[in-house]
Design a protein around this motif. Structure first.
Motif, PDB file in Angstrom:
ATOM      1  N   TYR A   6       0.842  -1.191   0.000  1.00  0.00           N
ATOM      2  CA  TYR A   6       0.000   0.000   0.000  1.00  0.00           C
ATOM      3  C   TYR A   6       0.872   1.233   0.000  1.00  0.00           C
ATOM      4  O   TYR A   6       2.039   1.214   0.358  1.00  0.00           O
ATOM      5  CB  TYR A   6      -0.953   0.020   1.192  1.00  0.00           C
ATOM      6  CG  TYR A   6      -0.289   0.101   2.549  1.00  0.00           C
ATOM      7  CD1 TYR A   6      -0.074   1.330   3.152  1.00  0.00           C
ATOM      8  CD2 TYR A   6       0.119  -1.051   3.213  1.00  0.00           C
ATOM      9  CE1 TYR A   6       0.521   1.412   4.384  1.00  0.00           C
ATOM     10  CE2 TYR A   6       0.720  -0.969   4.459  1.00  0.00           C
ATOM     11  CZ  TYR A   6       0.916   0.258   5.039  1.00  0.00           C
ATOM     12  OH  TYR A   6       1.520   0.333   6.256  1.00  0.00           O
ATOM     13  N   SER A  59       1.675   5.083   1.316  1.00  0.00           N
ATOM     14  CA  SER A  59       1.516   5.794   2.588  1.00  0.00           C
ATOM     15  C   SER A  59       1.331   7.289   2.355  1.00  0.00           C
ATOM     16  O   SER A  59       1.821   8.109   3.110  1.00  0.00           O
ATOM     17  CB  SER A  59       2.742   5.551   3.472  1.00  0.00           C
ATOM     18  OG  SER A  59       3.908   6.022   2.840  1.00  0.00           O
ATOM     19  N   ASN A 103     -10.628  -0.816   5.287  1.00  0.00           N
ATOM     20  CA  ASN A 103      -9.715  -1.946   5.177  1.00  0.00           C
ATOM     21  C   ASN A 103      -8.789  -1.944   6.373  1.00  0.00           C
ATOM     22  O   ASN A 103      -8.690  -0.952   7.114  1.00  0.00           O
ATOM     23  CB  ASN A 103      -8.922  -1.890   3.863  1.00  0.00           C
ATOM     24  CG  ASN A 103      -8.013  -0.682   3.786  1.00  0.00           C
ATOM     25  OD1 ASN A 103      -6.918  -0.666   4.337  1.00  0.00           O
ATOM     26  ND2 ASN A 103      -8.473   0.369   3.104  1.00  0.00           N
ATOM     27  N   CYS A 104      -8.098  -3.056   6.582  1.00  0.00           N
ATOM     28  CA  CYS A 104      -7.293  -3.206   7.793  1.00  0.00           C
ATOM     29  C   CYS A 104      -6.047  -2.339   7.795  1.00  0.00           C
ATOM     30  O   CYS A 104      -5.337  -2.272   8.802  1.00  0.00           O
ATOM     31  CB  CYS A 104      -6.900  -4.669   7.980  1.00  0.00           C
ATOM     32  SG  CYS A 104      -5.862  -5.316   6.650  1.00  0.00           S
ATOM     33  N   LEU A 105      -5.752  -1.662   6.683  1.00  0.00           N
ATOM     34  CA  LEU A 105      -4.557  -0.832   6.603  1.00  0.00           C
ATOM     35  C   LEU A 105      -4.861   0.659   6.725  1.00  0.00           C
ATOM     36  O   LEU A 105      -4.007   1.487   6.437  1.00  0.00           O
ATOM     37  CB  LEU A 105      -3.822  -1.101   5.287  1.00  0.00           C
ATOM     38  CG  LEU A 105      -3.341  -2.532   5.090  1.00  0.00           C
ATOM     39  CD1 LEU A 105      -2.695  -2.693   3.720  1.00  0.00           C
ATOM     40  CD2 LEU A 105      -2.356  -2.937   6.172  1.00  0.00           C
ATOM     41  N   SER A 130      -5.128   4.271   8.270  1.00  0.00           N
ATOM     42  CA  SER A 130      -4.216   4.954   9.190  1.00  0.00           C
ATOM     43  C   SER A 130      -4.747   4.888  10.619  1.00  0.00           C
ATOM     44  O   SER A 130      -5.956   4.744  10.847  1.00  0.00           O
ATOM     45  CB  SER A 130      -4.057   6.411   8.767  1.00  0.00           C
ATOM     46  OG  SER A 130      -3.291   7.139   9.700  1.00  0.00           O
ATOM     47  N   ASN A 131      -3.860   5.006  11.594  1.00  0.00           N
ATOM     48  CA  ASN A 131      -4.271   4.979  12.996  1.00  0.00           C
ATOM     49  C   ASN A 131      -4.405   6.377  13.594  1.00  0.00           C
ATOM     50  O   ASN A 131      -4.573   6.509  14.805  1.00  0.00           O
ATOM     51  CB  ASN A 131      -3.311   4.134  13.832  1.00  0.00           C
ATOM     52  CG  ASN A 131      -1.904   4.706  13.855  1.00  0.00           C
ATOM     53  OD1 ASN A 131      -1.602   5.702  13.194  1.00  0.00           O
ATOM     54  ND2 ASN A 131      -1.031   4.069  14.615  1.00  0.00           N
ATOM     55  N   PRO A 188      -6.734   0.716  12.899  1.00  0.00           N
ATOM     56  CA  PRO A 188      -7.294   1.482  11.783  1.00  0.00           C
ATOM     57  C   PRO A 188      -8.529   2.290  12.154  1.00  0.00           C
ATOM     58  O   PRO A 188      -9.448   1.785  12.803  1.00  0.00           O
ATOM     59  CB  PRO A 188      -7.626   0.401  10.753  1.00  0.00           C
ATOM     60  CG  PRO A 188      -7.739  -0.862  11.532  1.00  0.00           C
ATOM     61  CD  PRO A 188      -6.798  -0.743  12.674  1.00  0.00           C
ATOM     62  N   THR A 227      -4.345   4.109   2.147  1.00  0.00           N
ATOM     63  CA  THR A 227      -4.013   2.729   2.473  1.00  0.00           C
ATOM     64  C   THR A 227      -4.972   1.736   1.855  1.00  0.00           C
ATOM     65  O   THR A 227      -5.407   0.802   2.494  1.00  0.00           O
ATOM     66  CB  THR A 227      -3.999   2.531   3.995  1.00  0.00           C
ATOM     67  OG1 THR A 227      -5.247   3.004   4.526  1.00  0.00           O
ATOM     68  CG2 THR A 227      -2.859   3.256   4.650  1.00  0.00           C
ATOM     69  N   PRO A 246      -5.539  -1.404  -0.062  1.00  0.00           N
ATOM     70  CA  PRO A 246      -4.638  -2.498  -0.379  1.00  0.00           C
ATOM     71  C   PRO A 246      -4.679  -2.884  -1.856  1.00  0.00           C
ATOM     72  O   PRO A 246      -5.709  -2.788  -2.506  1.00  0.00           O
ATOM     73  CB  PRO A 246      -5.163  -3.660   0.480  1.00  0.00           C
ATOM     74  CG  PRO A 246      -6.082  -3.050   1.463  1.00  0.00           C
ATOM     75  CD  PRO A 246      -6.616  -1.806   0.829  1.00  0.00           C
TER      76      PRO A 246
END
Length: 501
Positions: A15, A17, A372-374, A376-377, A456, A479, A481
């Motif tokens: 992915y 960034s 999706n699991c990616l 950003s936090n 996420p 992000t 995927p």
């Protein structure tokens, strides 16, 4: 001795960034109907960053290689600058083009933002008039691509002289050939002073770096093909471009004679997803709904975990998912914070109509990123959330978070305050159809807003001031995927090697 065959397949999730938080942003211009009492006349750019060390962002207008302005920003010092207006026109030919510069290639519109040393930052355009407001969140490098679909809401309101649908594109390289096609052949577009001057069934233009092109389609009568015939239009190019969409003004409710503005920047087709979570604002069901635009034939749409599709649409078609599918629903009252889970069988564009209040003149448009699991936090930060180019508004944020995150680990700061755990938990809603996500609607926030978690998340905002509504979506586009497979050999198995990077 029997010879063995080796088959190697490395499955890696890759992915980018970048996206909203990026070192480079293109912000194409748009078009509005310019009645002096209704048009947006205050235009302001907000620049923020999570960097604690200050740095300089240089801003360029159109094709000019001379800086239009330079802004120094840091985490504790957001940057803003106001775009010009004149006493005779609300169009500055930077963020909003006038009639003369619409439907023709031009070099003076749009802005390019670059940090000097690769530092990453957010760009958020906000505009307002006495009764209208909107916000456009730049998607940074993730906005650049070669295939897009023009999307938005059907423009069904009764104040035909004020309604407008527009899209703006901006080239990143010289000699970029752009093709625009797939709209209703009965649609017409502005060419200078002639509001219906472009009648061709397809449009081809060539742009150099920094040049832009804006199309405007005006739904001048009830039942006009310009109400929605442009939705799903294909925009393709042989080199990367950026594209924004805008409805200035828009009213999605049939024959209602009030309106607001809606606009956003979109991403290319090859980076779209299939899973979406929507969080509603403060409107009633008629002004709270999702719009799905297909990029491929046979796209099935599923809502809230149903195994039976609500609709199947083809490339360039759109479908509206009514507000009654939100977990909170009302035809008369404000029930903010309800959510809706949407899955598509093939990659599709997802737009959201939402409102700042039950008044239908407070609608806005968001382009929504897939979950999706990616993701950003963190989102760090949204500048002065209640300020829209000098107009003070009220509202808050929408938050989507992974259910794997403990509520106690989600931190929402606004100004010098922090949202309490009790407030966060009281706002929490589960999402029907998926156990992966939960949502929150947090009202009454002001100042700079920053959200962080150990997993996420996705963050948006929704605001209102009497007749003006505004919104923005700040997460997810960095992000999405993708799996890219390189094949060595003739492509037949066994005997070939597949490497996914």
């Amino acid at each position: 001795m029997k010879k063995g065959l080796l088959f190697t397949c490395f499955i890696l999730m890759a992915y980018s960034s970048v996206a909203q938080l990026s070192d480079l942003h293109y912000l194409p211009p748009l078009k509005q109907e310019s009645s002096p009492n209704y048009a947006i006349f205050d235009h302001k750019i907000y620049l923020t960053t999570p960097n604690t060390t200050s740095f300089v962002v240089d801003v360029y207008r159109g094709t000019s290689t001379t800086t239009y302005t330079s802004v120094t920003i840091s985490k504790t010092s957001a940057g803003t600058f106001t775009l010009p207006t004149t006493t005779s026109s609300t169009e500055n030919n930077i963020s909003m083009m006038d009639n003369t510069n619409t439907g023709v290639v031009q070099s003076i519109g749009g802005l390019i933002f670059k940090s000097r040393n690769g530092e990453k930052f957010y760009v958020n355009y906000r505009g307002k008039s006495g009764s209208q407001a909107t916000s456009v969140t730049s998607k940074g490098r993730a906005a650049l691509g070669t295939a897009f679909k023009w999307g938005g809401m059907p423009n069904r309101g009764g104040s035909y002289a004020l309604l407008s649908n527009s899209m703006g594109i901006m080239a990143t390289e010289d000699n970029t050939i752009v093709n625009i096609f797939g709209y209703n052949p009965a649609c017409t577009f502005r060419s200078g002073s002639n509001a219906a001057g472009i009648t061709a069934d397809a449009i081809t233009i060539t742009l150099n770096k920094g040049q832009s092109y804006v199309l405007e389609s005006i739904p001048s009568t009830a039942g006009s093909p310009n109400v929605d015939g442009w939705i799903g239009t294909s925009v393709t190019s042989d080199k990367p471009i950026a594209m924004s969409v805008g409805q200035l003004h828009v009213q999605p409710v049939l024959n209602v004679t009030n309106q607001d503005c809606g606009a956003d920047q979109i991403i290319p087709e090859n980076t779209l997803g299939r899973d979406y979570v929507f969080v509603r604002g403060n409107g009633t069901d008629q002004s709270e709904f999702a719009i799905i635009v297909a990029t491929q034939n046979g796209t099935k749409i599923y809502v809230n975990g149903s195994t039976t599709e609500i609709a199947t649409i083809n490339n360039g078609d759109y479908y509206i998912i009514p507000g009654s599918y939100y977990s909170t629903s009302s035809t008369t009252s404000s029930v903010p914070g309800g959510n809706m889970y949407v899955q598509t069988s093939k990659e599709a564009y997802a737009f959201q109509c939402l409102a700042g209040s039950t008044a239908t003149q407070t609608v806005d448009l968001n382009f929504i990123a897939p979950v999706n699991c990616l993701l950003s936090n963190k989102v760090d930060n949204i500048s002065n959330i209640t300020d829209i180019a000098g107009l003070t508004m009220t509202g808050g944020i929408t938050l989507i978070a992974s259910t794997a995150i403990n509520d106690a680990d989600i931190v929402v700061n606004y100004g010098t305050n922090t949202v309490s755990l009790a407030t966060l938990q009281a706002a929490k809603k589960s999402v029907s159809g998926t156990s992966d996500w939960k949502t929150y609607y947090l009202s009454g926030l002001s100042g700079d807003v920053a959200v962080s978690a150990p997993g996420p998340i996705a963050v948006g905002f929704i605001l209102v001031n009497t007749n003006a509504g505004a919104s923005g979506y700040f997460s997810g586009f960095e992000t999405i995927p993708s799996i890219n497979v390189n094949i060595s050999g003739d492509g037949c198995l066994p005997g070939s090697t597949l490497v996914a990077t």
